[in-house]
Design a protein around this motif. Structure first.
Motif, PDB file in Angstrom:
ATOM      1  N   GLU A  52       0.840  -1.201   0.000  1.00 14.69           N
ATOM      2  CA  GLU A  52       0.000   0.000   0.000  1.00 14.69           C
ATOM      3  C   GLU A  52       0.880   1.259   0.000  1.00 14.69           C
ATOM      4  O   GLU A  52       2.008   1.236   0.479  1.00 14.69           O
ATOM      5  CB  GLU A  52      -0.894   0.065   1.250  1.00 14.69           C
ATOM      6  CG  GLU A  52      -1.769  -1.130   1.480  1.00 14.69           C
ATOM      7  CD  GLU A  52      -1.039  -2.242   2.220  1.00 14.69           C
ATOM      8  OE1 GLU A  52      -1.553  -3.365   2.203  1.00 14.69           O
ATOM      9  OE2 GLU A  52       0.044  -2.003   2.794  1.00 14.69           O
TER      10      GLU A  52
ATOM     11  N   CYS B  83       1.707   5.077   1.401  1.00 19.76           N
ATOM     12  CA  CYS B  83       1.588   5.714   2.706  1.00 19.76           C
ATOM     13  C   CYS B  83       1.214   7.179   2.451  1.00 19.76           C
ATOM     14  O   CYS B  83       1.231   7.651   1.317  1.00 19.76           O
ATOM     15  CB  CYS B  83       2.848   5.565   3.545  1.00 19.76           C
ATOM     16  SG  CYS B  83       4.338   6.163   2.802  1.00 19.76           S
TER      17      CYS B  83
ATOM     18  N   GLU C 199      -7.841  14.311  11.373  1.00 20.63           N
ATOM     19  CA  GLU C 199      -8.796  13.223  11.198  1.00 20.63           C
ATOM     20  C   GLU C 199      -9.341  13.174   9.773  1.00 20.63           C
ATOM     21  O   GLU C 199      -9.635  12.089   9.258  1.00 20.63           O
ATOM     22  CB  GLU C 199      -9.918  13.328  12.224  1.00 20.63           C
ATOM     23  CG  GLU C 199      -9.432  12.958  13.617  1.00 20.63           C
ATOM     24  CD  GLU C 199     -10.460  13.145  14.719  1.00 20.63           C
ATOM     25  OE1 GLU C 199     -11.504  13.795  14.467  1.00 20.63           O
ATOM     26  OE2 GLU C 199     -10.216  12.644  15.831  1.00 20.63           O
TER      27      GLU C 199
ATOM     28  N   TYR D 174      -6.713  11.323   7.970  1.00 18.22           N
ATOM     29  CA  TYR D 174      -6.840   9.908   8.325  1.00 18.22           C
ATOM     30  C   TYR D 174      -7.968   9.257   7.500  1.00 18.22           C
ATOM     31  O   TYR D 174      -7.813   8.156   6.978  1.00 18.22           O
ATOM     32  CB  TYR D 174      -7.158   9.739   9.807  1.00 18.22           C
ATOM     33  CG  TYR D 174      -6.020   9.917  10.782  1.00 18.22           C
ATOM     34  CD1 TYR D 174      -4.716  10.169  10.382  1.00 18.22           C
ATOM     35  CD2 TYR D 174      -6.264   9.822  12.141  1.00 18.22           C
ATOM     36  CE1 TYR D 174      -3.691  10.315  11.303  1.00 18.22           C
ATOM     37  CE2 TYR D 174      -5.250   9.964  13.077  1.00 18.22           C
ATOM     38  CZ  TYR D 174      -3.964  10.214  12.651  1.00 18.22           C
ATOM     39  OH  TYR D 174      -2.958  10.353  13.579  1.00 18.22           O
ATOM     40  N   LYS D 175      -9.097   9.937   7.415  1.00 20.56           N
ATOM     41  CA  LYS D 175     -10.243   9.393   6.680  1.00 20.56           C
ATOM     42  C   LYS D 175      -9.915   9.257   5.201  1.00 20.56           C
ATOM     43  O   LYS D 175     -10.235   8.231   4.577  1.00 20.56           O
ATOM     44  CB  LYS D 175     -11.474  10.288   6.877  1.00 20.56           C
ATOM     45  CG  LYS D 175     -12.710   9.754   6.199  1.00 20.56           C
ATOM     46  CD  LYS D 175     -13.936  10.601   6.477  1.00 20.56           C
ATOM     47  CE  LYS D 175     -15.137   9.927   5.835  1.00 20.56           C
ATOM     48  NZ  LYS D 175     -16.044  10.846   5.228  1.00 20.56           N
TER      49      LYS D 175
ATOM     50  N   ALA E 223      -7.004   8.851   3.884  1.00 24.08           N
ATOM     51  CA  ALA E 223      -6.054   7.744   3.769  1.00 24.08           C
ATOM     52  C   ALA E 223      -6.784   6.405   3.863  1.00 24.08           C
ATOM     53  O   ALA E 223      -6.511   5.493   3.069  1.00 24.08           O
ATOM     54  CB  ALA E 223      -4.983   7.857   4.849  1.00 24.08           C
ATOM     55  N   ASP E 224      -7.701   6.271   4.797  1.00 24.49           N
ATOM     56  CA  ASP E 224      -8.469   5.031   4.922  1.00 24.49           C
ATOM     57  C   ASP E 224      -9.253   4.746   3.644  1.00 24.49           C
ATOM     58  O   ASP E 224      -9.273   3.610   3.157  1.00 24.49           O
ATOM     59  CB  ASP E 224      -9.432   5.105   6.110  1.00 24.49           C
ATOM     60  CG  ASP E 224      -8.723   5.066   7.455  1.00 24.49           C
ATOM     61  OD1 ASP E 224      -7.524   4.692   7.501  1.00 24.49           O
ATOM     62  OD2 ASP E 224      -9.374   5.421   8.457  1.00 24.49           O
ATOM     63  N   GLU E 225      -9.891   5.784   3.097  1.00 25.67           N
ATOM     64  CA  GLU E 225     -10.671   5.608   1.873  1.00 25.67           C
ATOM     65  C   GLU E 225      -9.786   5.223   0.687  1.00 25.67           C
ATOM     66  O   GLU E 225     -10.247   4.550  -0.235  1.00 25.67           O
ATOM     67  CB  GLU E 225     -11.459   6.880   1.562  1.00 25.67           C
ATOM     68  CG  GLU E 225     -12.597   7.111   2.539  1.00 25.67           C
ATOM     69  CD  GLU E 225     -13.272   8.471   2.388  1.00 25.67           C
ATOM     70  OE1 GLU E 225     -12.814   9.314   1.580  1.00 25.67           O
ATOM     71  OE2 GLU E 225     -14.271   8.687   3.103  1.00 25.67           O
TER      72      GLU E 225
ATOM     73  N   GLY F 180      -7.219   3.291   0.985  1.00 26.84           N
ATOM     74  CA  GLY F 180      -6.567   2.027   1.315  1.00 26.84           C
ATOM     75  C   GLY F 180      -5.125   2.218   1.750  1.00 26.84           C
ATOM     76  O   GLY F 180      -4.272   1.366   1.532  1.00 26.84           O
ATOM     77  N   THR F 181      -4.875   3.357   2.393  1.00 27.68           N
ATOM     78  CA  THR F 181      -3.527   3.738   2.820  1.00 27.68           C
ATOM     79  C   THR F 181      -3.506   3.841   4.338  1.00 27.68           C
ATOM     80  O   THR F 181      -3.833   4.880   4.900  1.00 27.68           O
ATOM     81  CB  THR F 181      -3.162   5.099   2.177  1.00 27.68           C
ATOM     82  OG1 THR F 181      -3.326   4.988   0.772  1.00 27.68           O
ATOM     83  CG2 THR F 181      -1.751   5.504   2.496  1.00 27.68           C
ATOM     84  N   PRO F 182      -3.123   2.759   5.025  1.00 21.95           N
ATOM     85  CA  PRO F 182      -3.231   2.762   6.484  1.00 21.95           C
ATOM     86  C   PRO F 182      -2.202   3.623   7.215  1.00 21.95           C
ATOM     87  O   PRO F 182      -2.423   4.031   8.344  1.00 21.95           O
ATOM     88  CB  PRO F 182      -3.059   1.288   6.854  1.00 21.95           C
ATOM     89  CG  PRO F 182      -2.282   0.704   5.725  1.00 21.95           C
ATOM     90  CD  PRO F 182      -2.678   1.476   4.495  1.00 21.95           C
ATOM     91  N   SER F 183      -1.075   3.918   6.578  1.00 24.04           N
ATOM     92  CA  SER F 183      -0.007   4.654   7.256  1.00 24.04           C
ATOM     93  C   SER F 183      -0.075   6.147   6.949  1.00 24.04           C
ATOM     94  O   SER F 183      -0.053   6.548   5.784  1.00 24.04           O
ATOM     95  CB  SER F 183       1.355   4.100   6.806  1.00 24.04           C
ATOM     96  OG  SER F 183       2.398   4.874   7.346  1.00 24.04           O
TER      97      SER F 183
END
Length: 147
Positions: free
Chosen positions: A78, A80, A103, A106-107, A109-111, A113-116
């Protein structure tokens, strides 16, 4: 306080420039107008590997911004996410705007598919570090730059 965090829009340029200028001044630097123009266009581009930005608005007035970038990493499949810039007007700090901007990244990144998600700050930035210590994990890494 009515706080909204939303993606940067073309009409935001004057307020974005005001906030980014204040951010740069905090770090005791300036940039020529050409850099403002290029950076803003990059922030509005649709290349998934290019910069992105959010604006924070309180009661309709721009009070903060953040910029972030997705990039490859050699240790993961993935991408970062590097949170490059974060700024909130001094009189608004401590009201949750900085947290809301982080945040939002963060959201995003989550959308994607980037967890870091990571960022840096200067060690003397005590006010920001109070927030960062609550919303992130301090790492033992030290940043070096080319001479």
């Amino acid at each position: 306080m009515s706080l909204i965090v939303r993606p940067l829009e073309r009409a935001d340029k004057p307020e974005w420039a005001r906030l980014w200028k204040a951010y740069l001044a905090f770090y005791e630097t300036t940039r020529p107008q050409e850099i403002y123009d290029i950076y803003f266009e990059r922030l509005l581009g649709d290349d998934p590997q290019e910069y992105n930005g959010f604006m924070a608005l309180k009661d309709g007035r721009a009070i903060g911004l953040t910029h972030y970038l997705f990039h490859r990493h050699g240790w993961t499949v993935e991408n970062c996410c590097y949170l490059q810039d974060l700024y909130v007007d001094p009189e608004i700090r401590g009201t949750g705007a900085g947290r809301a901007l982080i945040e939002a990244v963060y959201k995003a990144a989550d959308e994607a598919g980037t967890p870091s998600v990571y960022w840096t700050t200067q060690d003397f930035n005590a006010t920001a570090r109070q927030l960062y210590d609550r919303i992130g994990q301090k790492t033992p890494f030290i940043k070096y730059s080319r001479l």
